[in-house]
Design a protein around this motif. Structure first.
Motif, PDB file in Angstrom:
ATOM      1  N   GLN A  40       0.716  -1.273  -0.035  1.00 23.27           N
ATOM      2  CA  GLN A  40       0.109  -0.065  -0.184  1.00 23.27           C
ATOM      3  C   GLN A  40       0.872   1.284   0.028  1.00 23.27           C
ATOM      4  O   GLN A  40       0.607   2.114  -0.745  1.00 23.27           O
ATOM      5  N   GLN A  62     -10.242   5.620   0.489  1.00 23.47           N
ATOM      6  CA  GLN A  62     -10.840   4.319  -0.006  1.00 23.47           C
ATOM      7  C   GLN A  62     -10.177   3.115   0.733  1.00 23.47           C
ATOM      8  O   GLN A  62      -9.282   2.470   0.393  1.00 23.47           O
ATOM      9  N   LEU A  64      -9.053  -0.223   2.805  1.00 17.91           N
ATOM     10  CA  LEU A  64      -9.218  -1.676   2.575  1.00 17.91           C
ATOM     11  C   LEU A  64      -9.502  -2.446   3.834  1.00 17.91           C
ATOM     12  O   LEU A  64      -9.225  -2.116   4.930  1.00 17.91           O
ATOM     13  N   GLY A  68      -7.483  -7.302   2.226  1.00 14.92           N
ATOM     14  CA  GLY A  68      -7.023  -6.454   1.009  1.00 14.92           C
ATOM     15  C   GLY A  68      -8.278  -6.137   0.062  1.00 14.92           C
ATOM     16  O   GLY A  68      -8.108  -5.346  -1.070  1.00 14.92           O
ATOM     17  N   THR A  69      -9.480  -6.586   0.646  1.00 11.17           N
ATOM     18  CA  THR A  69     -10.601  -6.087  -0.409  1.00 11.17           C
ATOM     19  C   THR A  69     -11.145  -4.705  -0.087  1.00 11.17           C
ATOM     20  O   THR A  69     -10.847  -4.438   1.098  1.00 11.17           O
ATOM     21  N   LEU A  70     -11.680  -3.983  -0.996  1.00 10.63           N
ATOM     22  CA  LEU A  70     -12.114  -2.636  -0.705  1.00 10.63           C
ATOM     23  C   LEU A  70     -13.430  -2.609   0.163  1.00 10.63           C
ATOM     24  O   LEU A  70     -14.237  -3.438   0.267  1.00 10.63           O
ATOM     25  N   MET A  71     -13.115  -1.776   1.195  1.00  7.91           N
ATOM     26  CA  MET A  71     -14.311  -1.730   2.411  1.00  7.91           C
ATOM     27  C   MET A  71     -15.776  -1.171   1.706  1.00  7.91           C
ATOM     28  O   MET A  71     -15.622  -0.266   0.868  1.00  7.91           O
ATOM     29  N   ASN A 150      -4.422   0.439   5.673  1.00  8.27           N
ATOM     30  CA  ASN A 150      -4.643   1.982   5.190  1.00  8.27           C
ATOM     31  C   ASN A 150      -3.693   2.842   5.575  1.00  8.27           C
ATOM     32  O   ASN A 150      -3.831   3.199   6.912  1.00  8.27           O
TER      33      ASN A 150
END
Length: 176
Positions: A40, A62, A64, A68-71, A150
């Motif tokens: 990151q 944005q 994570l 590792g997936t988007l929140m 993040n």
């Protein structure tokens, strides 16, 4: 004390002895967690060097999840309102790496409990040090505070002109 109790105590003795020490020990991050954080941080600096303000800001806005997936956007919005990004974090973008004729690279990434220390070098395409010492490569040191995967903030710690682009010193009490 019977034999069975004695054997049970003997078997659990190492765990009992280690318990007080474990309460004071610092848990290190797993290599996987450090690697994901470093990934990151690399993306953040690449966006900065590409002068991509939208991508740079997205690293902070944005978030994570731990995998590792988007929140989820609603959860991310709630977190941002509860813990806003410090204004100086985004104000740092126009202060560094504005000369597109320079080459840049990360020279050191150190994960600590306080954040990720990032050292990078910045120099002209061809190093041409002048008699007045202009044209020397620069070393920059930043601290990127993290919240999970993040980035939460970035702080400039130091910059120095030097002919040794990969040399960072580590000081300990009384010695270098």
């Amino acid at each position: 004390m019977d034999r069975r109790t004695l054997l049970a105590l003997a078997a659990s003795f190492p765990a009992l002895v280690a318990a007080p020490a474990a309460a004071c020990s610092v848990a290190l991050k797993s290599p996987r967690a450090s690697g994901l954080e470093n990934q990151q941080v690399r993306k953040l600096f690449e966006a900065w060097w590409d002068r991509d303000a939208v991508k740079f800001r997205a690293a902070f806005t944005q978030p994570l999840m731990a995998d590792g997936t988007l929140m989820d956007p609603k959860l991310a919005s709630g977190l941002r309102s509860a813990n806003p990004i410090p204004p100086e974090t985004l104000a740092i973008f126009p202060r560094f790496f504005t000369d597109e004729r320079k080459t840049r690279r990360l020279t050191l990434i150190v994960n600590t409990g306080a954040g990720v220390l990032v050292a990078c070098s910045e120099n002209d395409l061809s190093t041409d040090i002048q008699p007045d010492c202009s044209g020397m490569p620069k070393l920059h040191l930043f601290l990127v505070a993290m919240s999970g995967l993040n980035p939460r903030s970035i702080t400039h710690l130091a910059s120095a002109d030097t002919v040794e682009v990969d040399k960072f010193s580590i000081w300990t009490e009384g010695s270098a």
